[in-house]
Design a protein around this motif. Structure first.
Motif, mmCIF file in Angstrom:
data_model
loop_
_atom_site.group_PDB
_atom_site.id
_atom_site.type_symbol
_atom_site.label_atom_id
_atom_site.label_comp_id
_atom_site.label_asym_id
_atom_site.label_seq_id
_atom_site.Cartn_x
_atom_site.Cartn_y
_atom_site.Cartn_z
ATOM 1 N N VAL A 44 0.838 -1.198 0.000
ATOM 2 C CA VAL A 44 0.000 0.000 0.000
ATOM 3 C C VAL A 44 0.874 1.249 0.000
ATOM 4 C CG1 VAL A 44 -1.685 1.349 1.319
ATOM 5 C CG2 VAL A 44 -1.943 -1.132 1.135
ATOM 6 N N ALA A 45 1.846 1.277 0.896
ATOM 7 C CA ALA A 45 2.728 2.441 1.006
ATOM 8 C C ALA A 45 3.526 2.661 -0.280
ATOM 9 C CB ALA A 45 3.672 2.263 2.193
ATOM 10 N N ALA A 46 4.060 1.573 -0.848
ATOM 11 C CA ALA A 46 4.878 1.690 -2.060
ATOM 12 C C ALA A 46 4.064 2.193 -3.245
ATOM 13 C CB ALA A 46 5.512 0.337 -2.387
ATOM 14 N N ASN A 47 2.857 1.688 -3.423
ATOM 15 C CA ASN A 47 2.045 2.067 -4.570
ATOM 16 C C ASN A 47 1.541 3.507 -4.464
ATOM 17 O OD1 ASN A 47 2.279 -0.495 -5.782
ATOM 18 N ND2 ASN A 47 0.616 -1.301 -4.534
ATOM 19 N N VAL A 48 1.153 3.901 -3.263
ATOM 20 C CA VAL A 48 0.684 5.276 -3.075
ATOM 21 C C VAL A 48 1.836 6.260 -3.289
ATOM 22 C CG1 VAL A 48 -0.203 6.932 -1.392
ATOM 23 C CG2 VAL A 48 -1.233 4.661 -1.566
ATOM 24 N N THR A 49 2.998 5.926 -2.762
ATOM 25 C CA THR A 49 4.168 6.783 -2.948
ATOM 26 C C THR A 49 4.525 6.922 -4.421
ATOM 27 O OG1 THR A 49 5.063 6.182 -0.782
ATOM 28 C CG2 THR A 49 6.604 7.094 -2.391
ATOM 29 N N SER A 50 4.498 5.814 -5.150
ATOM 30 C CA SER A 50 4.818 5.829 -6.568
ATOM 31 C C SER A 50 3.860 6.721 -7.351
ATOM 32 C CB SER A 50 4.786 4.412 -7.126
ATOM 33 O OG SER A 50 4.970 4.412 -8.528
ATOM 34 N N GLY A 51 2.559 6.563 -7.084
ATOM 35 C CA GLY A 51 1.575 7.365 -7.804
ATOM 36 C C GLY A 51 1.653 8.831 -7.472
ATOM 37 N N ALA A 52 1.845 9.150 -6.190
ATOM 38 C CA ALA A 52 1.919 10.552 -5.784
ATOM 39 C C ALA A 52 3.183 11.227 -6.293
ATOM 40 C CB ALA A 52 1.857 10.649 -4.254
ATOM 41 N N ARG A 53 4.259 10.471 -6.444
ATOM 42 C CA ARG A 53 5.535 11.054 -6.860
ATOM 43 C C ARG A 53 5.710 11.091 -8.371
ATOM 44 N NH1 ARG A 53 10.566 8.431 -3.904
ATOM 45 N NH2 ARG A 53 9.352 9.206 -2.128
ATOM 46 N N TYR A 54 5.272 10.036 -9.054
ATOM 47 C CA TYR A 54 5.541 9.930 -10.500
ATOM 48 C C TYR A 54 4.278 9.838 -11.354
ATOM 49 C CZ TYR A 54 10.114 8.756 -8.626
ATOM 50 O OH TYR A 54 11.296 8.772 -7.928
ATOM 51 N N GLY A 55 3.111 9.993 -10.759
ATOM 52 C CA GLY A 55 1.885 9.905 -11.531
ATOM 53 C C GLY A 55 1.658 8.489 -12.036
ATOM 54 N N TYR A 56 1.215 8.380 -13.289
ATOM 55 C CA TYR A 56 0.890 7.071 -13.866
ATOM 56 C C TYR A 56 2.106 6.359 -14.464
ATOM 57 C CZ TYR A 56 -3.845 9.036 -13.703
ATOM 58 O OH TYR A 56 -5.026 9.590 -13.295
ATOM 59 N N MET A 57 3.253 6.980 -14.416
ATOM 60 C CA MET A 57 4.405 6.530 -15.191
ATOM 61 C C MET A 57 4.825 5.088 -14.899
ATOM 62 S SD MET A 57 8.115 8.359 -15.591
ATOM 63 C CE MET A 57 8.509 8.109 -13.874
ATOM 64 N N LEU A 58 4.689 4.631 -13.663
ATOM 65 C CA LEU A 58 5.195 3.307 -13.301
ATOM 66 C C LEU A 58 4.093 2.249 -13.202
ATOM 67 C CD1 LEU A 58 7.895 4.268 -10.642
ATOM 68 C CD2 LEU A 58 8.177 3.834 -13.085
ATOM 69 N N MET A 59 2.955 2.525 -13.809
ATOM 70 C CA MET A 59 1.898 1.511 -13.834
ATOM 71 C C MET A 59 2.369 0.216 -14.486
ATOM 72 S SD MET A 59 -1.768 3.242 -14.745
ATOM 73 C CE MET A 59 -2.313 1.616 -15.256
ATOM 74 N N TRP A 60 3.153 0.360 -15.545
ATOM 75 C CA TRP A 60 3.621 -0.827 -16.277
ATOM 76 C C TRP A 60 4.462 -1.734 -15.400
ATOM 77 C CZ3 TRP A 60 8.828 -1.815 -16.976
ATOM 78 C CH2 TRP A 60 9.711 -0.762 -16.674
ATOM 79 N N VAL A 61 5.123 -1.164 -14.405
ATOM 80 C CA VAL A 61 5.940 -1.963 -13.496
ATOM 81 C C VAL A 61 5.053 -2.928 -12.713
ATOM 82 C CG1 VAL A 61 7.502 -1.885 -11.526
ATOM 83 C CG2 VAL A 61 7.676 -0.155 -13.319
ATOM 84 N N LEU A 62 3.901 -2.437 -12.246
ATOM 85 C CA LEU A 62 2.986 -3.302 -11.507
ATOM 86 C C LEU A 62 2.415 -4.405 -12.389
ATOM 87 C CD1 LEU A 62 0.922 -0.878 -9.222
ATOM 88 C CD2 LEU A 62 2.705 -2.484 -8.558
ATOM 89 N N VAL A 63 2.154 -4.076 -13.653
ATOM 90 C CA VAL A 63 1.623 -5.084 -14.574
ATOM 91 C C VAL A 63 2.649 -6.210 -14.775
ATOM 92 C CG1 VAL A 63 0.842 -5.530 -16.932
ATOM 93 C CG2 VAL A 63 0.100 -3.455 -15.737
ATOM 94 N N VAL A 64 3.910 -5.832 -15.008
ATOM 95 C CA VAL A 64 4.970 -6.829 -15.172
ATOM 96 C C VAL A 64 5.150 -7.639 -13.894
ATOM 97 C CG1 VAL A 64 7.446 -7.144 -15.559
ATOM 98 C CG2 VAL A 64 6.170 -5.510 -16.957
ATOM 99 N N ALA A 65 5.141 -6.951 -12.761
ATOM 100 C CA ALA A 65 5.312 -7.626 -11.469
ATOM 101 C C ALA A 65 4.194 -8.633 -11.232
ATOM 102 C CB ALA A 65 5.348 -6.595 -10.348
ATOM 103 N N ASN A 66 2.975 -8.256 -11.588
ATOM 104 C CA ASN A 66 1.850 -9.157 -11.365
ATOM 105 C C ASN A 66 1.932 -10.384 -12.262
ATOM 106 O OD1 ASN A 66 -0.571 -8.999 -9.585
ATOM 107 N ND2 ASN A 66 -1.633 -9.470 -11.497
ATOM 108 N N ALA A 67 2.389 -10.187 -13.489
ATOM 109 C CA ALA A 67 2.546 -11.328 -14.404
ATOM 110 C C ALA A 67 3.578 -12.316 -13.860
ATOM 111 C CB ALA A 67 2.967 -10.827 -15.785
ATOM 112 N N MET A 68 4.672 -11.802 -13.296
ATOM 113 C CA MET A 68 5.681 -12.682 -12.711
ATOM 114 C C MET A 68 5.124 -13.425 -11.499
ATOM 115 S SD MET A 68 9.309 -10.658 -13.047
ATOM 116 C CE MET A 68 8.907 -9.454 -11.780
#
Length: 438
Positions: free
Chosen positions: A60-84
């Motif tokens: 929760v903390a990591a995802n909220v921090t990522s969105g608040a700091r970089y906007g939508y830019m790192l969404m693809w990272v979560l998609v790749v992580a979930n596939a793995m």
């Protein structure tokens, strides 16, 4: 001939057809193709319990921090992580289904006494670090909801999660699964409710699926998100859950049925967990982008209240509370199975709960900033990843162990690539943290 004629006269054609169908079912049973009356729904459940590890307070903390700091830019990272994570959790389930044993049990059978003890000690440290994040998250949630001091909140979380664990095992195991899945649904609602109040622009969301970075810090954040995707205790536990699912004496489906059902179970469970994580990042990107103080759970909740209102802030806190209760219960369950598999000691669940709870309470009592303790816990957690994923990689490619269900060359190569990426990213995260760069 006379006997057959008497049989027909007594029962008629319907009875003959019934007897023939029984013979056919018996033949299919011997061939291993009978379905035993098992519905797919009866097989589902273990992956949803394991998926709780992917929506714990640390994520929760990591995802909220990522969105608040970089906007939508790192969404693809979560998609790749979930596939793995889908691949890895299915491999753990497959190992348990085919061998009938958990990953810790298989490790314990292949190690010396000293090796088993050393492996257990590192796994126990990892379990304590995992529980630390979950306990702190729950204490923060109770503080936000009711104003309870963090230490008191930690005691409450420990007590409630211990009660929840009383339903684990035997004939009540299915009830334990249902309660954890119910908490998972509460988590889902709690963390996506804000998206209905302030829906994001579809174009911006789609843009986040394009792989890219903005600077070195965004690369480090992506490494942290990817490296922390797989939880060691989720790998250990999933291989146990698929067998405990039938611990009450219920007849098991065939191996092929279980593997088929497990694929569906893992896919939908991880899709749900991935959706929750994406929703958190999108919520932060849409409503909290550029705001200060969102690098802590408390700061993020206060920011949500200021932007979306107290109702959404309260729902978010309820989701955080459910996340803590479910993940800390599952984490303790994993610790118990690790002890049983490696040391061959079946300790009472309450004793395992105390072992992981006490260090967390000590941190809550003495640590001036619990968020820093979360960071340290994440680094410790990263150390345990190779110890779980490498044996899983080896065992699922061991023909003597897996028989006809052994991984083929292509799948094994893909698994090697995924494991190497995760291990490398965790090593990078540890190094960066030690040098003060993360």
């Amino acid at each position: 001939m006379q006997k057959h004629r008497e049989f027909v006269l007594e029962g008629g054609p319907e009875r003959v057809a019934s007897e023939i169908e029984k013979e056919r079912q018996a033949a299919r049973h011997e061939a291993g193709v009978v379905r035993h009356g098992h519905s797919l729904a009866s097989i589902l459940g273990p992956a949803f319990v394991a998926a709780v590890a992917y929506v714990d307070p640390g994520n929760v903390a990591a995802n909220v921090t990522s969105g608040a700091r970089y906007g939508y830019m790192l969404m693809w990272v979560l998609v790749v992580a979930n596939a793995m994570s889908v691949l890895i959790q299915y491999q753990s389930a497959k190992l348990g289904i085919v061998t009938g044993k958990s990953l810790p049990e298989l490790l314990g059978e292949r190690m010396s006494d000293a090796g088993r003890f050393m492996f257990f000690m590192q796994a126990e440290v990892i379990a304590i670090a995992t529980d630390l994040a979950e306990l702190i998250g729950g204490a923060i949630a109770l503080n936000l909801l009711f104003g309870l001091p963090l230490f008191v909140g930690g005691v409450v979380i420990g007590a409630v999660s211990t009660v929840l664990l009383m339903f684990e095992g035997g004939r009540t195991h299915r009830l334990f699964e249902k309660m954890v899945i119910a908490l998972l649904l509460v988590i889902t609602f709690g963390f996506i409710a804000g998206l209905f109040i302030a829906p994001p622009a579809p174009g911006d969301v789609l843009g986040g699926l394009v792989p890219r970075f903005s600077n070195r810090d965004s690369v480090l954040m992506a490494a942290s998100m990817l490296g922390a995707t797989v939880m060691p205790h989720a790998i250990y536990l999933h291989s146990t859950l698929v067998n405990d699912h039938y611990a009450g004496g219920e007849e098991r489906p065939t191996t092929r049925e279980l593997l088929h059902g497990s694929k569906i179970d893992v896919f939908w469970a991880l899709v749900l967990a991935g959706t929750v994580n994406l929703a958190l990042l999108i919520l932060a990107a849409n409503s909290l982008y550029g705001m200060k103080g969102t690098d802590s759970i408390e700061g993020a909740q206060h920011a949500i209240v200021s932007v979306l209102g107290p109702v959404i802030g309260t729902i978010f806190s309820v989701g955080l509370l459910a996340s803590s209760l479910s993940s800390t219960s599952v984490g303790t369950y994993a610790g118990s199975e690790i002890m049983h598999g490696l040391l061959r000691i079946k300790a009472p669940m309450w004793a395992c709960r105390v072992v992981t709870l006490v260090p967390g309470l000590i941190v809550l009592w003495f640590a001036p900033n619990p968020t820093e303790a979360l960071v340290i816990g994440q680094v410790i957690l990263s150390i345990g990843i190779p110890f779980a994923i490498i044996p899983l990689l080896r065992y699922t490619h061991d023909r003597k162990l897996m028989g006809e269900y052994v991984d083929g060359t292509v799948k094994h190569v893909i698994f090697i690539a995924v494991a190497a990426l995760i291990v490398a990213l965790n090593v990078l995260l540890i190094a960066l943290t030690l040098f003060g760069l993360a």
